[in-house]
Design an enzyme around this catalytic site. Structure first.
Site, PDB file in Angstrom:
ATOM      1  N   VAL A  15       0.833  -1.209   0.000  1.00 22.74           N
ATOM      2  CA  VAL A  15       0.000   0.000   0.000  1.00 22.74           C
ATOM      3  C   VAL A  15       0.872   1.265   0.000  1.00 22.74           C
ATOM      4  O   VAL A  15       0.643   2.194  -0.784  1.00 22.74           O
ATOM      5  CB  VAL A  15      -0.965   0.005   1.218  1.00 22.74           C
ATOM      6  CG1 VAL A  15      -1.796   1.284   1.241  1.00 22.74           C
ATOM      7  CG2 VAL A  15      -1.883  -1.223   1.182  1.00 22.74           C
ATOM      8  N   ARG A  46      11.850  -0.255   7.223  1.00 19.86           N
ATOM      9  CA  ARG A  46      12.711  -1.026   8.126  1.00 19.86           C
ATOM     10  C   ARG A  46      14.098  -1.222   7.527  1.00 19.86           C
ATOM     11  O   ARG A  46      15.090  -1.241   8.216  1.00 19.86           O
ATOM     12  CB  ARG A  46      12.062  -2.391   8.395  1.00 19.86           C
ATOM     13  CG  ARG A  46      11.287  -2.412   9.689  1.00 19.86           C
ATOM     14  CD  ARG A  46      11.049  -3.812  10.174  1.00 19.86           C
ATOM     15  NE  ARG A  46      10.203  -4.561   9.281  1.00 19.86           N
ATOM     16  CZ  ARG A  46       9.133  -5.222   9.666  1.00 19.86           C
ATOM     17  NH1 ARG A  46       8.775  -5.214  10.937  1.00 19.86           N
ATOM     18  NH2 ARG A  46       8.433  -5.913   8.820  1.00 19.86           N
ATOM     19  N   VAL A 130     -11.453  -0.329   6.126  1.00 19.13           N
ATOM     20  CA  VAL A 130     -12.598  -1.218   5.878  1.00 19.13           C
ATOM     21  C   VAL A 130     -12.895  -1.255   4.390  1.00 19.13           C
ATOM     22  O   VAL A 130     -13.199  -0.228   3.773  1.00 19.13           O
ATOM     23  CB  VAL A 130     -13.862  -0.746   6.639  1.00 19.13           C
ATOM     24  CG1 VAL A 130     -15.000  -1.741   6.419  1.00 19.13           C
ATOM     25  CG2 VAL A 130     -13.579  -0.582   8.125  1.00 19.13           C
ATOM     26  N   GLY A 132     -11.085  -1.600   1.714  1.00 17.71           N
ATOM     27  CA  GLY A 132     -10.149  -0.937   0.787  1.00 17.71           C
ATOM     28  C   GLY A 132     -10.700   0.313   0.128  1.00 17.71           C
ATOM     29  O   GLY A 132     -11.042   1.290   0.805  1.00 17.71           O
ATOM     30  N   GLY A 185      -1.000  -9.174  -3.676  1.00 18.59           N
ATOM     31  CA  GLY A 185      -0.960  -8.058  -2.706  1.00 18.59           C
ATOM     32  C   GLY A 185      -2.243  -7.894  -1.917  1.00 18.59           C
ATOM     33  O   GLY A 185      -2.463  -6.850  -1.305  1.00 18.59           O
ATOM     34  N   GLU A 188      -2.912 -10.157   4.113  1.00 16.53           N
ATOM     35  CA  GLU A 188      -2.169  -9.503   5.195  1.00 16.53           C
ATOM     36  C   GLU A 188      -0.769 -10.103   5.277  1.00 16.53           C
ATOM     37  O   GLU A 188      -0.510 -11.185   4.738  1.00 16.53           O
ATOM     38  CB  GLU A 188      -2.893  -9.721   6.528  1.00 16.53           C
ATOM     39  CG  GLU A 188      -4.233  -9.032   6.612  1.00 16.53           C
ATOM     40  CD  GLU A 188      -4.150  -7.536   6.373  1.00 16.53           C
ATOM     41  OE1 GLU A 188      -3.465  -6.835   7.107  1.00 16.53           O
ATOM     42  OE2 GLU A 188      -4.782  -7.071   5.409  1.00 16.53           O
ATOM     43  N   ASP A 199      -9.141 -10.540  10.103  1.00 21.26           N
ATOM     44  CA  ASP A 199      -9.194  -9.278   9.355  1.00 21.26           C
ATOM     45  C   ASP A 199     -10.653  -8.841   9.168  1.00 21.26           C
ATOM     46  O   ASP A 199     -10.995  -7.670   9.407  1.00 21.26           O
ATOM     47  CB  ASP A 199      -8.503  -9.468   7.996  1.00 21.26           C
ATOM     48  CG  ASP A 199      -8.531  -8.208   7.162  1.00 21.26           C
ATOM     49  OD1 ASP A 199      -7.749  -7.297   7.461  1.00 21.26           O
ATOM     50  OD2 ASP A 199      -9.362  -8.130   6.236  1.00 21.26           O
ATOM     51  N   LYS A 203     -12.709  -5.507  10.748  1.00 27.20           N
ATOM     52  CA  LYS A 203     -13.520  -4.583   9.940  1.00 27.20           C
ATOM     53  C   LYS A 203     -14.963  -4.563  10.446  1.00 27.20           C
ATOM     54  O   LYS A 203     -15.611  -3.502  10.471  1.00 27.20           O
ATOM     55  CB  LYS A 203     -13.470  -4.999   8.478  1.00 27.20           C
ATOM     56  CG  LYS A 203     -12.088  -4.804   7.863  1.00 27.20           C
ATOM     57  CD  LYS A 203     -11.957  -5.554   6.557  1.00 27.20           C
ATOM     58  CE  LYS A 203     -10.613  -5.323   5.900  1.00 27.20           C
ATOM     59  NZ  LYS A 203     -10.336  -6.272   4.815  1.00 27.20           N
ATOM     60  N   GLY A 305      -5.565  -4.590  -2.323  1.00 26.91           N
ATOM     61  CA  GLY A 305      -4.622  -4.268  -3.399  1.00 26.91           C
ATOM     62  C   GLY A 305      -4.027  -2.886  -3.174  1.00 26.91           C
ATOM     63  O   GLY A 305      -4.651  -2.015  -2.555  1.00 26.91           O
TER      64      GLY A 305
HETATM   65  N1  LIG Z   1      -2.734  -4.882   1.119  1.00 30.72           N
HETATM   66  C1  LIG Z   1      -4.012  -4.530   1.124  1.00 30.72           C
HETATM   67  O1  LIG Z   1      -4.759  -4.845   0.184  1.00 30.72           O
HETATM   68  C2  LIG Z   1      -4.576  -3.712   2.224  1.00 30.72           C
HETATM   69  C3  LIG Z   1      -3.856  -3.438   3.369  1.00 30.72           C
HETATM   70  N2  LIG Z   1      -4.417  -2.704   4.364  1.00 30.72           N
HETATM   71  C4  LIG Z   1      -3.653  -2.376   5.567  1.00 30.72           C
HETATM   72  O2  LIG Z   1      -2.585  -1.520   5.175  1.00 30.72           O
HETATM   73  C5  LIG Z   1      -1.469  -1.731   6.028  1.00 30.72           C
HETATM   74  C6  LIG Z   1      -0.259  -2.066   5.163  1.00 30.72           C
HETATM   75  O3  LIG Z   1      -0.553  -3.212   4.407  1.00 30.72           O
HETATM   76  P1  LIG Z   1       0.434  -3.715   3.244  1.00 30.72           P
HETATM   77  O4  LIG Z   1       1.008  -2.566   2.527  1.00 30.72           O
HETATM   78  O5  LIG Z   1      -0.330  -4.732   2.493  1.00 30.72           O
HETATM   79  O6  LIG Z   1       1.543  -4.439   4.110  1.00 30.72           O
HETATM   80  P2  LIG Z   1       3.054  -4.743   3.706  1.00 30.72           P
HETATM   81  O7  LIG Z   1       3.528  -5.811   4.610  1.00 30.72           O
HETATM   82  O8  LIG Z   1       3.176  -4.940   2.234  1.00 30.72           O
HETATM   83  O9  LIG Z   1       3.776  -3.354   4.050  1.00 30.72           O
HETATM   84  C7  LIG Z   1       4.064  -2.914   5.335  1.00 30.72           C
HETATM   85  C8  LIG Z   1       5.411  -2.257   5.285  1.00 30.72           C
HETATM   86  O10 LIG Z   1       5.647  -1.607   6.495  1.00 30.72           O
HETATM   87  C9  LIG Z   1       6.982  -1.887   6.854  1.00 30.72           C
HETATM   88  N3  LIG Z   1       7.132  -1.822   8.299  1.00 30.72           N
HETATM   89  C10 LIG Z   1       6.607  -2.643   9.230  1.00 30.72           C
HETATM   90  N4  LIG Z   1       7.014  -2.288  10.452  1.00 30.72           N
HETATM   91  C11 LIG Z   1       7.823  -1.226  10.289  1.00 30.72           C
HETATM   92  C12 LIG Z   1       8.560  -0.398  11.178  1.00 30.72           C
HETATM   93  N5  LIG Z   1       8.571  -0.648  12.475  1.00 30.72           N
HETATM   94  N6  LIG Z   1       9.258   0.636  10.670  1.00 30.72           N
HETATM   95  C13 LIG Z   1       9.274   0.874   9.353  1.00 30.72           C
HETATM   96  N7  LIG Z   1       8.590   0.122   8.447  1.00 30.72           N
HETATM   97  C14 LIG Z   1       7.881  -0.917   8.936  1.00 30.72           C
HETATM   98  C15 LIG Z   1       7.254  -3.297   6.359  1.00 30.72           C
HETATM   99  O11 LIG Z   1       8.631  -3.532   6.204  1.00 30.72           O
HETATM  100  C16 LIG Z   1       6.522  -3.274   5.028  1.00 30.72           C
HETATM  101  O12 LIG Z   1       7.319  -2.854   3.984  1.00 30.72           O
HETATM  102  C17 LIG Z   1      -1.885  -2.836   7.005  1.00 30.72           C
HETATM  103  O13 LIG Z   1      -2.393  -2.241   8.172  1.00 30.72           O
HETATM  104  C18 LIG Z   1      -2.997  -3.558   6.248  1.00 30.72           C
HETATM  105  O14 LIG Z   1      -3.891  -4.203   7.116  1.00 30.72           O
HETATM  106  C19 LIG Z   1      -5.691  -2.192   4.275  1.00 30.72           C
HETATM  107  C20 LIG Z   1      -6.441  -2.428   3.179  1.00 30.72           C
HETATM  108  C21 LIG Z   1      -5.953  -3.231   2.069  1.00 30.72           C
HETATM  109  N1  LIG Z   2      -6.009  -8.609   3.572  1.00 29.98           N
HETATM  110  C1  LIG Z   2      -7.117  -7.753   3.347  1.00 29.98           C
HETATM  111  C2  LIG Z   2      -6.654  -6.479   2.719  1.00 29.98           C
HETATM  112  C3  LIG Z   2      -7.630  -5.424   2.847  1.00 29.98           C
HETATM  113  O1  LIG Z   2      -8.110  -5.041   3.896  1.00 29.98           O
HETATM  114  C4  LIG Z   2      -8.093  -8.426   2.403  1.00 29.98           C
HETATM  115  O2  LIG Z   2      -7.769  -9.489   1.873  1.00 29.98           O
HETATM  116  O3  LIG Z   2      -9.202  -7.912   2.238  1.00 29.98           O
HETATM  117 NA    NA Z   3     -13.019   1.737   2.452  1.00 24.14          NA
END
Ligand SMILES: NC(=O)C1=CN([C@@H]2O[C@H](COP(=O)(O)OP(=O)(O)OC[C@H]3O[C@@H](n4cnc5c(N)ncnc54)[C@H](O)[C@@H]3O)[C@@H](O)[C@H]2O)C=CC1
Ligand SMILES: N[C@@H](CC=O)C(=O)O
Ligand code: NA
Length: 431
Positions: A15, A46, A130, A132, A185, A188, A199, A203, A305
């Site tokens: 994201v 990180r 919630v 996306g 993507g 989680e 998850d 939501k 996504g």
């Molecule tokens: N992927 C999806 O479709 C969706 C994700 N989300 C939410 O968005 C958030 C991010 O999700 P994604 O991008 O999919 O996860 P991801 O795992 O791809 O990205 C998270 C990033 O944050 C970094 N990170 C974690 N802890 C860290 C720290 N202490 N310091 C610096 N960087 C740190 C990780 O290295 C990673 O690159 C989560 O809360 C997820 O639940 C919400 C809706 C949809």
């Molecule tokens: N992992 C979640 C991402 C969005 O919230 C999903 O699959 O819906």
């Molecule tokens: Na939304």
């Protein structure tokens, strides 16, 4: 009026990368909409050595604490509880407005974040948390603020919808389909959160809190994931004119003692093939809202996504940034109704129960007697042959029954000598 607004990004994964890209590519339009330029001042990661396409390496930092202290708007997309919570609280303390996609954190400790934002007079926005890209937080929190929401029913997890869809349409097994969802993507960081329903439960808790003006945490949500579903369950569902979907349901209900309250649950359910939710394929999400004055509303779109989620985040960024330019604030926590969360055992649903029984006279009568004994009314029974000559398969559909009554019935039926196995018990919703 500020000459520019400093935006800090925490996390640069699926994201975060898309948020950084859109903030850069759409900078002129976003600035025009806000009334001041948005300046991406840093991206906390990180590991500095990981290449991130489209993100200027000069913006990367491992010092998230310093980054949030100097920002006007902090976007948190690192996920997890800590350090996300501490960083959000630090950002708020330093006067920044916060936009987060972190449903796990909101569903566990939302009130702490709301209280901090309130005390500091800043915004806390979370449309992406919630479903996306789908606008659902804002409609429930703002557009329906004058109505009485009775029920929210939805598919709010893209990964499990993708997995169930691939199982139903292409015969994939669960593990294969989860791997695909990860590669795309949707999943989680730990896909257990998706397949075990955590998850969706997070939501559901967020939606229930907003819809019913009541604090609902993930611990209040009755939760079942999809890991016990088999290819056979999926095929049987199709054979009976249904599809299996992981549903999140939040509704007002009245307990047997007359207490008015709410119930919030997440579980797989059979949905009739002609129901609109049955037509929600792939990683798409859909949420039905039933409100007293508005009637039925349906929200549909991409629930997961990178780019779709970034769209919801950017919408929030524009809103909170506008408030900083023009003054004012968005909505604060509304929990005045403080409705009790009723016990899950009182929830009433229709069920489909599949049994393998001895194919001999009187079996159906014994099974029917147990249902009657527990006050569960039968809507339909279908018997089909099994590969073994002396075994029959029974498919029993019940009228709405309480979870408690159904559980007692199934236990008693399972104990009958003539019953070889209770193959599956699935709720039927949306009929
Ligand atoms: N992927 C999806 O479709 C969706 C994700 N989300 C939410 O968005 C958030 C991010 O999700 P994604 O991008 O999919 O996860 P991801 O795992 O791809 O990205 C998270 C990033 O944050 C970094 N990170 C974690 N802890 C860290 C720290 N202490 N310091 C610096 N960087 C740190 C990780 O290295 C990673 O690159 C989560 O809360 C997820 O639940 C919400 C809706 C949809
Ligand atoms: N992992 C979640 C991402 C969005 O919230 C999903 O699959 O819906
Ligand atoms: Na939304």
């Amino acid at each position: 009026m500020p000459d520019k607004l400093k935006v800090a990004l925490l996390g640069c994964g699926v994201v975060g990368t898309q948020v950084a890209r859109l903030l850069t590519e759409q900078a002129d339009d976003l600035g025009a909409r806000v009334g001041a330029p948005l300046d991406l001042v840093g991206v906390a990661v990180r590991d500095l050595s990981v290449p991130r396409e489209g993100v200027d390496p000069a913006l990367l930092t491992t010092n998230a604490e310093a980054l949030v202290a100097g920002a006007d708007v902090v976007v948190e997309v690192m996920g997890g509880i800590e350090p996300a919570r501490s960083l959000i609280l630090r950002a708020i303390e330093h006067g920044a407005s916060v936009v987060t996609a972190n449903k796990a954190l909101l569903a566990q400790d939302g009130p702490t974040l709301y209280a901090a934002a309130d005390a500091a007079g800043v915004d806390l926005y979370f449309e992406a948390a919630v479903a996306g890209a789908i606008p659902i937080v804002r409609p429930v929190r703002e557009s329906l603020a004058g109505d009485t929401v009775r029920r929210v029913l939805g598919i709010v997890n893209g990964t499990t919808n993708y997995v169930l869809d691939r199982m139903a349409t292409d015969g994939l097994d669960l593990d294969q389909a989860v791997k695909e969802a990860q590669a795309l993507g949707y999943a989680e960081a730990d896909p257990t959160a998706d397949v075990e329903g955590f998850d969706a439960a997070a939501k559901a808790a967020i939606l229930a809190s907003l819809a019913f003006h009541t604090r609902v945490s993930i611990d209040d949500v009755q939760r079942e994931g999809i890991t016990s579903l088999t290819a056979d369950d999926v095929a049987w569902a199709a054979g009976t004119g249904h599809v299996i979907k992981l549903l999140a349901i939040a509704e007002r209900n009245t307990a047997d003692d007359g207490t008015e309250g709410i119930q919030v649950r997440v579980h797989p359910a059979l949905v009739p093939a002609d129901h609109p939710l049955a037509g929600v394929h792939g990683a798409f999400n859909a949420v039905f809202v039933e409100a007293e004055a508005a009637g039925e509303l349906m929200f549909y779109g991409r629930g997961a996504g990178g780019a779709p989620t970034a769209s919801a985040i950017l919408g929030d960024v524009v809103s909170v940034a506008r408030h900083r330019v023009l003054g004012g604030r968005g909505p604060v926590e509304s929990s005045y109704a403080d409705l009790p969360v009723l016990p899950a055992a009182a929830a009433r649903t229709r069920y489909q129960v599949r049994l393998e029984v001895r194919d001999q006279p009187g079996v159906l009568a014994q099974v029917a007697a147990e249902l009657a004994e527990h006050g569960v009314s039968i809507e339909a029974v279908r018997q089909t042959a099994a590969p073994d000559a002396d075994v029959a398969r029974l498919l029993i559909t019940t009228h709405a029954a309480s979870e408690q009554a159904l559980a007692g019935t199934v236990e008693a039926i399972g104990g009958l000598d003539v019953v070889r196995a209770v193959v599956s018990v699935l709720r039927v919703e949306g009929a």
